[in-house]
Scaffold this active site. Structure first.
Site, PDB file in Angstrom:
ATOM      1  N   LYS A 134      11.003   8.913 -20.312  1.00 35.60           N
ATOM      2  CA  LYS A 134      10.530   8.066 -21.402  1.00 35.60           C
ATOM      3  C   LYS A 134      10.191   6.644 -20.952  1.00 35.60           C
ATOM      4  O   LYS A 134       9.738   5.860 -21.780  1.00 35.60           O
ATOM      5  CB  LYS A 134      11.629   7.957 -22.476  1.00 35.60           C
ATOM      6  CG  LYS A 134      12.133   9.286 -23.025  1.00 35.60           C
ATOM      7  CD  LYS A 134      11.281   9.748 -24.166  1.00 35.60           C
ATOM      8  CE  LYS A 134      11.972  10.870 -24.930  1.00 35.60           C
ATOM      9  NZ  LYS A 134      11.199  11.245 -26.123  1.00 35.60           N
ATOM     10  N   THR A 192       5.215   3.200 -23.248  1.00 37.80           N
ATOM     11  CA  THR A 192       5.406   3.352 -24.693  1.00 37.80           C
ATOM     12  C   THR A 192       4.335   2.486 -25.351  1.00 37.80           C
ATOM     13  O   THR A 192       4.256   1.283 -25.088  1.00 37.80           O
ATOM     14  CB  THR A 192       6.802   2.872 -25.145  1.00 37.80           C
ATOM     15  OG1 THR A 192       7.803   3.555 -24.373  1.00 37.80           O
ATOM     16  CG2 THR A 192       7.034   3.160 -26.621  1.00 37.80           C
ATOM     17  N   HIS A 210      11.959  17.536 -36.790  1.00 38.83           N
ATOM     18  CA  HIS A 210      11.655  17.433 -35.355  1.00 38.83           C
ATOM     19  C   HIS A 210      12.787  18.054 -34.526  1.00 38.83           C
ATOM     20  O   HIS A 210      12.535  18.833 -33.604  1.00 38.83           O
ATOM     21  CB  HIS A 210      11.450  15.968 -34.982  1.00 38.83           C
ATOM     22  CG  HIS A 210      11.355  15.692 -33.513  1.00 38.83           C
ATOM     23  ND1 HIS A 210      10.308  16.152 -32.735  1.00 38.83           N
ATOM     24  CD2 HIS A 210      12.178  15.016 -32.667  1.00 38.83           C
ATOM     25  CE1 HIS A 210      10.486  15.763 -31.473  1.00 38.83           C
ATOM     26  NE2 HIS A 210      11.617  15.070 -31.405  1.00 38.83           N
ATOM     27  N   ASP A 269       5.840   7.323 -28.298  1.00 37.76           N
ATOM     28  CA  ASP A 269       6.883   7.449 -27.269  1.00 37.76           C
ATOM     29  C   ASP A 269       6.488   8.604 -26.331  1.00 37.76           C
ATOM     30  O   ASP A 269       6.945   9.734 -26.476  1.00 37.76           O
ATOM     31  CB  ASP A 269       8.225   7.732 -27.965  1.00 37.76           C
ATOM     32  CG  ASP A 269       9.350   8.000 -26.974  1.00 37.76           C
ATOM     33  OD1 ASP A 269       9.267   7.501 -25.844  1.00 37.76           O
ATOM     34  OD2 ASP A 269      10.294   8.715 -27.349  1.00 37.76           O
ATOM     35  N   ARG A 279       8.326  16.060 -20.702  1.00 39.08           N
ATOM     36  CA  ARG A 279       9.305  17.062 -21.150  1.00 39.08           C
ATOM     37  C   ARG A 279       9.978  17.788 -19.994  1.00 39.08           C
ATOM     38  O   ARG A 279      11.153  18.160 -20.095  1.00 39.08           O
ATOM     39  CB  ARG A 279       8.632  18.090 -22.065  1.00 39.08           C
ATOM     40  CG  ARG A 279       7.978  17.514 -23.303  1.00 39.08           C
ATOM     41  CD  ARG A 279       8.979  16.835 -24.211  1.00 39.08           C
ATOM     42  NE  ARG A 279       8.351  16.398 -25.459  1.00 39.08           N
ATOM     43  CZ  ARG A 279       8.906  15.536 -26.293  1.00 39.08           C
ATOM     44  NH1 ARG A 279      10.093  15.001 -26.015  1.00 39.08           N
ATOM     45  NH2 ARG A 279       8.296  15.179 -27.394  1.00 39.08           N
TER      46      ARG A 279
HETATM   47 MN    MN Z   1      11.109   9.264 -29.257  1.00 38.08          MN
END
Ligand code: MN
Length: 444
Positions: free
Chosen positions: A270, A274, A152, A250, A254
């Site tokens: 973020k 969630t 990732h 999550d 971006r």
């Molecule tokens: Mn994450």
């Protein structure tokens, strides 16, 4: 955690729908919190078996668990009473002996050769899964999100042209940021967030709706047994503090993330939502799906506090994962969605026990119900990417869905469904169910 009769693939439940091949055979027995949908019933915990939920509050009232007499039976009854609450925290804090005792007691009640009188009493405690709604299985006091997939990190670095996404510390420690517990939820529908964004070439940021909304395929690690502040959890004992695992998405903005995250890490990118799955699969249920931890020679060996014999023998969990996208158009046509990617937790650079040992090494206390996100789980192949940022190369390579729609990032109305399961020769397949969340239009 060793293999015992509750893992025997030959054993069956009298619950007909709990046959082999589904997510919830008798070898699984994951925990969640539920009530009958559309009612004001009290929330209580249950265990998934086949297409039903075993209502632990109803089961505790039958006192069937005590019928075996002895200390084990008393502990099973106490554990069921604790687990029957509207959140699993109390039961999770009781520790591994209570978790094991209740699992084994439930297994005994659900296996096909149980006395018919017992079977009928337990049957009266079953509720069809399609008739229930869920909420968070725990009261999460804290949420930490790790960043532990080297694939990732590399894929993201390549997609956004930033060679520092694999920072020098990545290979030496499981990196994380402290996340937001207040916006964790099950089956979430959330509004596209607003935030600050610095457009390429611009001198000042603008405030606007997120245009680069993404998901991240992760697992949730649920802390059970707490540790006191100032008492680090050694690697070899780390999993005694882990109650089980669930799926976690999550969601990530971006366009806000890459403007705000230097130097202190993600914040608003973020913290708007969630999503976790309704069910927590226990560490004991996962025991047949373990592999040795091996560190390839080109990477530094883990420092001593992140290394150990147990880790080397069985530190890795083999959990297959998938991401499905259901657009609004697909939903209208009755389509369940399109598969975007598949991955596996075994590819992660750091394990569950290493995350926990690192998190607590300086004296940080973890409480029952705390959640650790594993970080996005991307495999070595491009088709195994755990986020759109990787799959569509940060918007540079939009991809086509089977019905002709195109995606780089998520549109309003999109639902993302994560799935997980474990399969291995000589073991019964077990599954995690689904983690489903949906994007609504921005409020403003
Ligand atoms: Mn994450």
């Amino acid at each position: 955690m060793h293999i015992n009769h509750t893992h025997d693939p030959a054993l069956r439940s009298w619950v007909d729908s709990a046959g082999q091949g589904g997510d919830f055979p008798i070898q699984n027995l994951p925990y969640g919190v539920f009530r009958r949908a559309g009612t004001e019933e009290r929330w209580r915990a249950g265990v998934a078996i086949g297409d039903a939920v075993l209502d632990l509050a109803a089961l505790a009232r039958t006192r069937l668990l005590e019928a075996g007499h002895g200390d084990g039976a008393r502990l099973a009854q106490r554990a069921a009473e604790a687990a029957a609450a509207a959140e699993l925290n109390g039961f999770m804090a009781m520790g591994p002996a209570a978790w094991r005792t209740l699992r084994h007691a439930l297994f005994a009640l659900l296996r096909e050769d149980v006395a018919s009188g017992v079977r009928e009493s337990v049957r009266a405690c079953l509720v069809p899964q399609d008739a229930v709604e869920h909420r968070m299985p725990v009261r999460a006091g804290d949420y930490t999100d790790f960043y532990t997939s080297l694939h990732h990190a590399r894929n993201c670095g390549k997609a956004i042209g930033n060679p520092n996404m694999v920072s020098p510390n990545f290979l030496w420690m499981p990196i994380a940021y402290h996340g937001r517990a207040s916006t964790l939820g099950v089956g979430q529908q959330f509004h596209r967030p607003l935030g600050q964004c610095l457009e390429p070439g611009a001198e000042a940021p603008v405030v606007r709706r997120c245009e680069r909304l993404d998901y991240e395929l992760e697992l949730a690690i649920y802390i059970g047994q707490p540790n006191a502040q100032g008492q680090p959890v050694p690697l070899g004992q780390a999993e005694e503090h882990v109650f089980g695992l669930g799926l976690l998405n999550d969601w990530s903005a971006r366009d806000f993330q890459f403007w705000e995250m230097a130097p202190l890490g993600p914040f608003l990118a973020k913290n708007f939502a969630t999503t976790v799955s309704p069910w927590i699969v226990t560490m004991e249920a996962l025991a047949p799906f373990r592999s040795p931890f091996e560190r390839e020679a080109q990477y530094p060996a883990p420092l001593p506090y992140l290394d150990g014999a147990g880790l080397r023998q069985r530190g890795v969990l083999d959990i297959a994962l998938s991401v499905t996208l259901q657009t609004a158009q697909m939903r209208e046509r009755g389509s369940a969605g399109a598969l975007l990617s598949r991955s596996n937790f075994r590819h992660q650079h750091w394990t569950v026990s290493q995350m926990l040992a690192h998190h607590t090494m300086g004296g940080c206390s973890l409480q029952a119900g705390d959640i650790l996100g594993t970080g996005t789980i991307s495999g070595p192949e491009p088709s195994e990417a755990g986020a759109l940022l990787e799959l569509a190369q940060a918007g540079k390579q939009p991809f086509q869905l089977p019905d002709g729609e195109q995606r780089s990032f998520l549109h309003d109305g999109d639902a993302v469904i994560l799935r997980g399961w474990c399969e291995r020769e000589g073991a019964a397949r077990i599954g995690f169910g689904e983690c489903r969340g949906q994007v609504l239009p921005a409020i403003a």
